[in-house]
Write a protein that holds these residues in place. Structure first.
Motif, mmCIF file in Angstrom:
data_model
loop_
_atom_site.group_PDB
_atom_site.id
_atom_site.type_symbol
_atom_site.label_atom_id
_atom_site.label_comp_id
_atom_site.label_asym_id
_atom_site.label_seq_id
_atom_site.Cartn_x
_atom_site.Cartn_y
_atom_site.Cartn_z
ATOM 1 N N LEU A 273 26.510 69.856 28.509
ATOM 2 C CA LEU A 273 26.038 71.218 28.250
ATOM 3 C C LEU A 273 24.775 71.579 29.024
ATOM 4 C CD1 LEU A 273 26.642 73.785 26.680
ATOM 5 C CD2 LEU A 273 25.347 72.837 24.758
ATOM 6 N N TYR A 274 23.727 70.753 28.915
ATOM 7 C CA TYR A 274 22.496 71.074 29.638
ATOM 8 C C TYR A 274 22.753 71.174 31.138
ATOM 9 C CZ TYR A 274 19.224 70.346 25.709
ATOM 10 O OH TYR A 274 18.515 70.444 24.546
ATOM 11 N N ALA A 275 23.443 70.178 31.691
ATOM 12 C CA ALA A 275 23.690 70.168 33.136
ATOM 13 C C ALA A 275 24.484 71.388 33.555
ATOM 14 C CB ALA A 275 24.422 68.890 33.536
ATOM 15 N N LEU A 276 25.454 71.777 32.760
ATOM 16 C CA LEU A 276 26.259 72.952 33.068
ATOM 17 C C LEU A 276 25.379 74.200 33.163
ATOM 18 C CD1 LEU A 276 29.664 73.832 31.502
ATOM 19 C CD2 LEU A 276 27.807 75.479 31.342
ATOM 20 N N ILE A 277 24.479 74.353 32.212
ATOM 21 C CA ILE A 277 23.586 75.518 32.227
ATOM 22 C C ILE A 277 22.619 75.443 33.405
ATOM 23 C CG2 ILE A 277 21.783 76.742 30.946
ATOM 24 C CD1 ILE A 277 23.194 75.810 28.361
ATOM 25 N N TRP A 278 22.051 74.259 33.634
ATOM 26 C CA TRP A 278 21.134 74.103 34.770
ATOM 27 C C TRP A 278 21.832 74.414 36.090
ATOM 28 C CZ3 TRP A 278 19.356 68.724 32.618
ATOM 29 C CH2 TRP A 278 18.355 68.921 31.655
ATOM 30 N N LEU A 279 23.063 73.930 36.250
ATOM 31 C CA LEU A 279 23.799 74.143 37.497
ATOM 32 C C LEU A 279 24.142 75.619 37.693
ATOM 33 C CD1 LEU A 279 25.967 70.966 37.191
ATOM 34 C CD2 LEU A 279 24.681 71.536 39.269
ATOM 35 N N CYS A 280 24.584 76.264 36.620
ATOM 36 C CA CYS A 280 24.879 77.698 36.729
ATOM 37 C C CYS A 280 23.632 78.479 37.128
ATOM 38 C CB CYS A 280 25.440 78.220 35.413
ATOM 39 S SG CYS A 280 27.130 77.687 35.031
ATOM 40 N N ARG A 281 22.520 78.175 36.487
ATOM 41 C CA ARG A 281 21.271 78.879 36.785
ATOM 42 C C ARG A 281 20.896 78.729 38.257
ATOM 43 N NH1 ARG A 281 16.034 76.937 33.583
ATOM 44 N NH2 ARG A 281 16.328 75.127 34.939
ATOM 45 N N ALA A 282 21.041 77.523 38.785
ATOM 46 C CA ALA A 282 20.676 77.286 40.182
ATOM 47 C C ALA A 282 21.685 77.891 41.157
ATOM 48 C CB ALA A 282 20.552 75.781 40.427
ATOM 49 N N ALA A 283 22.959 77.947 40.760
ATOM 50 C CA ALA A 283 24.006 78.378 41.690
ATOM 51 C C ALA A 283 24.184 79.886 41.764
ATOM 52 C CB ALA A 283 25.335 77.734 41.303
ATOM 53 N N VAL A 284 23.831 80.605 40.716
ATOM 54 C CA VAL A 284 24.109 82.047 40.672
ATOM 55 C C VAL A 284 23.569 82.813 41.877
ATOM 56 C CG1 VAL A 284 23.453 84.174 39.442
ATOM 57 C CG2 VAL A 284 24.601 82.316 38.228
ATOM 58 N N ARG B 4 17.367 67.593 35.181
ATOM 59 C CA ARG B 4 17.425 68.952 35.730
ATOM 60 C C ARG B 4 17.220 68.967 37.233
ATOM 61 N NH1 ARG B 4 14.109 72.283 37.664
ATOM 62 N NH2 ARG B 4 12.311 71.031 37.055
ATOM 63 N N SER B 5 16.325 68.123 37.734
ATOM 64 C CA SER B 5 16.051 68.089 39.171
ATOM 65 C C SER B 5 17.294 67.697 39.964
ATOM 66 C CB SER B 5 14.904 67.124 39.468
ATOM 67 O OG SER B 5 15.219 65.813 39.029
ATOM 68 N N ALA B 6 18.147 66.845 39.371
ATOM 69 C CA ALA B 6 19.377 66.439 40.051
ATOM 70 C C ALA B 6 20.342 67.614 40.160
ATOM 71 C CB ALA B 6 20.032 65.279 39.310
ATOM 72 N N ALA C 296 33.049 74.574 47.789
ATOM 73 C CA ALA C 296 33.079 74.276 46.357
ATOM 74 C C ALA C 296 32.141 73.123 46.039
ATOM 75 C CB ALA C 296 34.494 73.921 45.914
ATOM 76 N N LEU C 297 31.474 73.234 44.902
ATOM 77 C CA LEU C 297 30.697 72.134 44.339
ATOM 78 C C LEU C 297 31.387 71.721 43.045
ATOM 79 C CD1 LEU C 297 28.302 70.213 43.911
ATOM 80 C CD2 LEU C 297 26.996 72.167 43.013
ATOM 81 N N GLU D 196 19.112 69.777 42.890
ATOM 82 C CA GLU D 196 19.378 69.147 44.187
ATOM 83 C C GLU D 196 20.836 69.297 44.580
ATOM 84 O OE1 GLU D 196 19.296 64.737 46.336
ATOM 85 O OE2 GLU D 196 18.177 65.049 44.468
ATOM 86 N N ALA D 197 21.749 69.157 43.627
ATOM 87 C CA ALA D 197 23.171 69.295 43.936
ATOM 88 C C ALA D 197 23.466 70.665 44.523
ATOM 89 C CB ALA D 197 23.999 69.063 42.673
ATOM 90 N N VAL D 198 22.879 71.688 43.935
ATOM 91 C CA VAL D 198 23.109 73.049 44.415
ATOM 92 C C VAL D 198 22.429 73.275 45.762
ATOM 93 C CG1 VAL D 198 22.594 75.480 43.967
ATOM 94 C CG2 VAL D 198 23.467 74.022 42.130
ATOM 95 N N SER D 199 21.192 72.873 45.887
ATOM 96 C CA SER D 199 20.454 73.146 47.125
ATOM 97 C C SER D 199 21.048 72.389 48.306
ATOM 98 C CB SER D 199 18.971 72.810 46.952
ATOM 99 O OG SER D 199 18.782 71.427 46.688
ATOM 100 N N ARG D 200 21.450 71.138 48.097
ATOM 101 C CA ARG D 200 22.033 70.372 49.207
ATOM 102 C C ARG D 200 23.397 70.916 49.608
ATOM 103 N NH1 ARG D 200 22.036 64.055 48.882
ATOM 104 N NH2 ARG D 200 23.054 64.506 50.878
ATOM 105 N N THR D 201 24.193 71.320 48.630
ATOM 106 C CA THR D 201 25.500 71.899 48.961
ATOM 107 C C THR D 201 25.321 73.152 49.803
ATOM 108 O OG1 THR D 201 26.483 71.048 46.914
ATOM 109 C CG2 THR D 201 27.626 72.864 48.009
ATOM 110 N N ALA D 202 24.442 74.030 49.373
ATOM 111 C CA ALA D 202 24.227 75.278 50.101
ATOM 112 C C ALA D 202 23.681 75.023 51.497
ATOM 113 C CB ALA D 202 23.276 76.180 49.318
ATOM 114 N N ALA D 203 22.753 74.073 51.610
ATOM 115 C CA ALA D 203 22.122 73.798 52.904
ATOM 116 C C ALA D 203 23.070 73.088 53.864
ATOM 117 C CB ALA D 203 20.861 72.963 52.695
ATOM 118 N N GLU D 204 23.826 72.112 53.357
ATOM 119 C CA GLU D 204 24.630 71.270 54.244
ATOM 120 C C GLU D 204 26.040 71.794 54.493
ATOM 121 O OE1 GLU D 204 24.226 67.013 53.530
ATOM 122 O OE2 GLU D 204 22.396 67.379 52.375
ATOM 123 N N LEU D 205 26.540 72.642 53.586
ATOM 124 C CA LEU D 205 27.888 73.188 53.780
ATOM 125 C C LEU D 205 27.882 74.699 54.007
ATOM 126 C CD1 LEU D 205 29.997 71.142 51.183
ATOM 127 C CD2 LEU D 205 29.629 70.699 53.623
ATOM 128 N N GLY D 206 26.688 75.306 53.988
ATOM 129 C CA GLY D 206 26.577 76.711 54.361
ATOM 130 C C GLY D 206 26.709 77.711 53.237
#
Length: 286
Positions: free
Chosen positions: A152-163, A102-104, A42-43, A107-117
């Motif tokens: 709102l912006y962060a929520l949309i950015w995070l969803c876009r990166a996580a999908v 947006r870059s943050a 989970a993130l 990064e939150a999504v990419s690091r979670t996926a990379a470091e927690l699988g």
């Protein structure tokens, strides 16, 4: 907690748990897991304190590894959350990031996926409000930007990166909205607008991602005792915080976390998508 009266108090944003009187209950002593999220990742944004910490604790005790974001000035609270996740026998990945960038979010999504699988659950919990200035004429651009970008912006950015990661599960998204989307306070004009938008976004994204098997839901809390309250409300309002609910009190973060666990569980909520679950002390969510 029904007999607790909150003394007048004030902090500067974002607020810290240790300075609150009384300190919130995040379920540290009460939450018992039942294996609902074993082997999940989970993130959780804004996971250092308040509802985010309660969700992180509950998810970890249900068997999930937890990455969570926080602002650098919230390090003290973040350390406590990470310890609680690890004490539950799960991996913790604290991420000091300002999600207004947006870059943050990427990064939150990419690091979670990379470091927690991978990522199975995205919880968009981080939020900002400010109720000390009541007139729209007092809203400067910095405040408006911070409210909309955080909520709102962060929520949309995070969803876009996580999908792309969530499709592999398939996983789920849970957004934190608010009773303010239904009963907006004039002093929270901008905040309430973002929460109404989140409701719409949740339902719309659920429709878009349904064919991928990704469930999208939201939780709408009422007045919950978190650091956001003394950090953004006038001291005299704190003394009455939550008294206007049908249950006559504010809620605890520990009382909100089970709603997130239910929506995250692939067994319990397998056919639940596009809904907003209210945890409001009796205020209507419709």
């Amino acid at each position: 907690m029904s007999d607790v009266e909150f003394p007048a108090q004030q902090q500067e944003p974002p607020g810290l748990t240790g300075a609150m009187r009384p300190e919130p209950d995040h379920g540290e002593q009460s939450y018992v897991g039942h294996g609902r999220l074993v082997d999940k990742v989970a993130l959780v944004t804004g996971g250092d304190s308040g509802i985010g910490r309660a969700v992180a604790i509950a998810f970890a005790r249900e068997g999930a590894d937890v990455a969570f974001t926080y602002l650098p000035e919230e390090q003290e609270d973040a350390d406590a959350t990470a310890t609680l996740v690890r004490d539950a026998g799960q991996k913790a990945l604290p991420l000091p990031l300002d999600l207004c960038e947006r870059s943050a979010c990427d990064e939150a999504v990419s690091r979670t996926a990379a470091e927690l699988g991978g990522i199975d659950i995205l919880v968009n919990n981080a939020g900002f409000q400010m109720a000390r200035d009541h007139s729209i004429e007092e809203y400067d651009d910095e405040r408006i930007d911070r409210t909309f970008k955080t909520n709102l912006y962060a929520l949309i950015w995070l969803c876009r990166a996580a999908v792309p990661h969530l499709r592999k599960g398939p996983g789920c998204i849970i957004n934190n909205t608010s009773i303010q989307a239904y009963e907006p306070s004039p002093s929270l004009l901008d905040y309430a607008a973002t929460k109404a938008a989140i409701n719409n976004f949740t339902v719309n994204l659920a429709a878009q991602l349904g064919s991928d098997g990704i469930r999208v839901n939201a939780v709408a809390p009422g007045p919950i005792w978190t650091p956001l309250q003394p950090a953004t409300q006038e001291p005299e309002k704190i003394e009455r915080f939550g008294a206007d609910t049908p249950l006559g009190r504010a809620g605890r973060p520990a009382e909100v976390a089970p709603a997130f666990v239910f929506l995250a569980s692939p067994a319990d909520a397998s056919y639940v998508s596009g809904t907003v679950l209210g945890v409001t002390g009796g205020k209507p969510v419709f």
